[in-house]
Design an enzyme around this catalytic site. Structure first.
Site, short mmCIF file in Angstrom:
data_model
loop_
_atom_site.label_atom_id
_atom_site.label_comp_id
_atom_site.label_asym_id
_atom_site.label_seq_id
_atom_site.Cartn_x
_atom_site.Cartn_y
_atom_site.Cartn_z
N GLU A 244 0.82 -1.22 0.00
CA GLU A 244 0.00 0.00 0.00
C GLU A 244 0.85 1.27 0.00
O GLU A 244 0.46 2.29 -0.55
CB GLU A 244 -0.95 0.02 1.20
N PHE B 136 -11.34 -7.56 13.79
CA PHE B 136 -10.24 -7.98 12.92
C PHE B 136 -9.97 -6.90 11.86
O PHE B 136 -10.88 -6.44 11.19
CB PHE B 136 -10.59 -9.31 12.24
N GLN B 137 -8.73 -6.52 11.75
CA GLN B 137 -8.29 -5.48 10.81
C GLN B 137 -9.02 -4.15 11.00
O GLN B 137 -9.27 -3.43 10.06
CB GLN B 137 -8.40 -5.96 9.36
N LYS C 2 -17.54 -1.32 5.73
CA LYS C 2 -17.90 -2.28 4.68
C LYS C 2 -19.41 -2.31 4.41
O LYS C 2 -19.84 -2.37 3.26
CB LYS C 2 -17.43 -3.68 5.08
N MET D 67 23.98 9.98 3.28
CA MET D 67 23.74 11.30 3.89
C MET D 67 23.96 11.25 5.39
O MET D 67 24.57 12.15 5.97
CB MET D 67 22.31 11.76 3.56
#
Lengths: 556, 171
Positions: free
Chosen positions: A51, A113-114, A163, A470
């Protein structure tokens, strides 16, 4: 028309002008992906490996075009993986709409969940975010999100949809595409005053930032500079607005900017800041930046006025509108003495960097110059973050707006590959070239599979010095060369890695090989990775240490 | 110079607005002395009264950053010379029989109210300016404060002017 929430979402996205979504499916967005399956002829979905890559791709898509980038992810980890990408876009004022699914309304707040509270998590890194718990409000929320992402100073907006809302049905009424609103709050008097200051100035300096590019004011800056005979310097975000070899162009200013630009800021009697924000990488010591100058600040965001530097005159408005009105009010001028002085600094200090490495490794600036000579002026350069980014910012002759995509404000290592994917999808007519360090490449190199799957011909130059250059440079200058955790010495074979992903791999081992290998690279049409072996002791010079001024500049 | 500022903020009455406002303060490093949220005459709005300490730079940034929040409609600084600031105090105090008359006297002088009494405690209510409440608490301290809460300032401009005037900062 009775539609489900998922259908309404996609219809509204199409209505708002979206042709591409970058994303990754999951449980909470199944209904949406089911609709995307039907609408695949009208809206393209690019599946990334992670993602974060999708978020950076949406960002790259937006920076390359000025359109709104759209990214979609599922609930929980899908949503949290967007966070770095959203924050990157927020810091650089990139218009983006992020859509996340969430668990069904009845499961919200139960640590399901999630489930994650993504609107809370992204509160400080979005312009605004929405949790849509009513399908009736979905269409207008999406429209509002696009409006907010683009109004005034652009930035990311997140929409979180449970959802069940994507499954519920309601009546859908088609709407209109968002109209951009750029509120100008300045007065005629302040413009007249600005013109007066400019006309009276002996040593004016224009300092531009990303706001010039996002408002499409590059040509106007050039016009102002030419008419008033004023030198122009820019932040990294402003690179490309002024043609590199324009006689008035001083190039990038700041920590790793051109010496002449910093000298000009030190000596000018009037500083005209346009679409820039005096970040600590530009005004390394804000109180001592342009110390003798009167300061005019033109910016669309009122909160930027006086935030990092106190100014004498502020003009809050769209830089394009401001300059359109301001230029006719200024007098044509010749400031020969000032321009001569500035040019002297330019020729004295701003020469090609000197190598501090040993051996015949690839010299970054030679590579950059030779890439430029082959790229043909129709390219978009993307960078990651670190030494290579600064070398590109210093040496690449950017001459068009939106020709450099780089993470300026947040400094996101791992930004580059995703952004390059987005840029090439947005602008298939352009050659897209990514410069990345071996450290940053290791962060998100998984997106090579995306390049290959969609056959996106991005050329990736890995500036491989086997160290986190760097950070090592700071350790070298300020930590007594105690190289704590910056020596990578990984055994990754980038050529074979590229081939394992199904891309083409090249290697440039020495400065002498640059031409030969680049000829092959530029005649190859497809995703490829070029491993460029750089000496680990090359430095980014000049450098003004944090909190110091041009008087403390490190030149070698 | 550090000063105390009182800001009146009109926001949309949505879930999460308070979180946005308070998160802004912590993220920008501004310190809140007190913050109260209340209903207004318009059910679509809430009114937040924020007391902050800072200099004029902080005040300027707070005002501008607040205005950047989507759900913030108006921000107004209320000046002490032409505004009313009020705070409510509830105080539970040790009040055995021998101290009661003295406490009652103080309550009367300060125009406070005794709301509740047990054999050894009292609950006192006081409304007023911060300084008045501070002074009252000083007097009550020796008796032994068991529990206290202060609401923080709520405020309004005096006279004809209102936060809805077009002169106040709006988006």
């Amino acid at each position: 028309m009775l539609l489900t929430g998922a259908e309404i979402l996609i219809e509204t996205l199409i209505e708002q002008g979206v042709d591409t979504i970058f994303g990754y499916p999951g449980g909470a967005v199944l209904n949406i992906y089911d609709v995307l399956y039907d609408k695949r002829d009208r809206i393209t979905h690019i599946l990334t490996a992670h993602e974060q890559g999708a978020a950076h791709a949406a960002d790259g898509y937006a920076r390359a075009t000025g359109k709104t980038g759209v990214v979609m992810a599922t609930s929980g980890p899908g949503a949290t993986n967007l966070v770095t990408g959203i924050a990157t876009a927020y810091m650089d004022s990139v218009p983006m709409v992020a859509i996340t699914g969430n668990v069904a309304t009845e499961l919200i707040g139960r640590d399901s969940f999630q489930e994650v509270f993504i609107t809370g998590i992204t509160m400080p890194i979005t312009k605004h975010n929405f949790f849509v718990n009513d399908v009736e409000k979905l269409a207008d929320t999406v429209r509002k999100a696009f409006y907010i992402a683009n109004k005034g100073r652009p930035g990311p907006v997140l929409i979180d949809i449970p959802k069940d809302v994507t499954a519920q049905k309601c009546e859908f009424t088609p709407g209109n595409r968002f109209r951009v609103e750029l509120p100008n709050r300045y007065t005629e008097e302040s413009l007249a005053l600005a013109a007066k200051y400019i006309n009276q100035s002996h040593r004016p300096l224009i300092y531009i930032g990303g706001g010039v590019i996002s408002s499409g004011a590059s040509a106007l800056v050039r016009e102002l500079a030419e008419k008033t005979d004023t030198p122009v310097c820019c932040s990294m975000m402003g690179l490309g607005a002024m043609p590199y070899d324009h006689p008035n162009n001083l190039g990038m200013i700041g920590m790793h900017g051109k010496v002449a630009a910093s000298m000009a800021a030190k000596s000018c009697d009037l500083l005209i800041a346009i679409g820039a924000r005096f970040s600590d990488r530009v005004a390394t010591k804000a109180g001592s930046f342009a110390p003798d100058a009167m300061c005019i600040h033109i910016d669309i965001d009122p909160a930027e006025i006086g935030k990092n530097k106190a100014v004498d005159l502020d003009i809050v408005g769209n830089t394009y509108d401001v300059l359109t009105q301001l230029i006719p009010m200024t007098e044509k001028a010749e400031r020969k003495a000032w321009i001569d002085t500035v040019n002297e600094w330019k020729s004295k200090f701003d020469c090609k960097p000197r190598s501090s490495g040993s051996g015949n490794h690839v010299k970054p600036w030679n590579l950059i110059e030779k890439v430029y000579m082959r790229a043909g002026g129709n390219e978009i350069i993307v960078t990651d973050v670190g030494q290579h980014q600064m070398w590109v910012a210093q040496c690449y002759p950017f001459s068009a707006p939106r020709s450099l995509l780089t993470s300026g404000g947040l400094g996101t290592m791992g930004y580059g590959l995703g952004a390059a994917i987005g840029a090439k999808i947005a602008r298939p007519d352009k050659r897209v070239i990514l410069f990345v360090g071996d450290g940053g490449f290791h962060m998100n190199m998984n997106e090579l599979c995306t390049l290959v799957s969609y056959n996106i011909p991005v050329t990736v130059f890995v500036m491989n010095n086997s160290v986190l250059g760097m950070v090592r440079q700071w350790q070298s200058f300020f930590y007594n060369k105690r190289y704590s955790c910056t020596t990578l010495n990984r055994k990754t074979d980038y050529v074979r890695l590229a081939e394992a992903f199904g891309a083409k791999g090249f290697r440039i081992s020495s400065d002498d090989d640059i031409d030969t290998v680049l000829d092959q690279v530029f005649s190859y049409d497809g995703p490829c990775v070029v491993d460029c072996i750089i000496d680990r002791d090359e430095k980014v010079i000049p450098m003004i240490p944090s909190g110091k001024t041009v008087d403390d500049i490190i030149i070698e | 110079m550090q000063e105390q500022f009182v800001l009146s903020v009109i926001v949309e009455n949505h879930a999460g607005v308070l979180a946005r406002v308070s998160s802004l303060f912590s993220r920008r490093g501004f310190n809140i002395d007190s913050l109260t949220v209340s209903a207004t005459d318009n059910p679509e709005n809430s009114r937040i009264t924020i007391v902050v300490k800072g200099d004029t730079y902080i005040l300027d940034q707070i005002t501008k950053q607040l205005m950047k929040l989507e759900e913030v409609e108006k921000v107004e600084r209320l000046l002490p010379e032409n505004s009313l600031f009020r705070e409510l105090l509830l105080l539970k105090i040790h009040a055995p029989v021998e101290s009661r008359s003295y406490i009652k006297e103080a309550v009367e002088i300060y125009r406070a109210k005794i709301l509740d009494m047990s054999p050894v405690t009292m609950i006192i209510e006081l409304t007023g300016q911060q300084s008045k409440i501070d002074a009252f608490l000083e007097i009550m301290k020796p008796f032994g404060i068991i529990e206290m809460c202060r609401t923080g300032i709520t405020a309004m401009a005096r006279g004809m002017s209102t936060i809805y005037d077009p002169s106040t900062i709006t988006d």
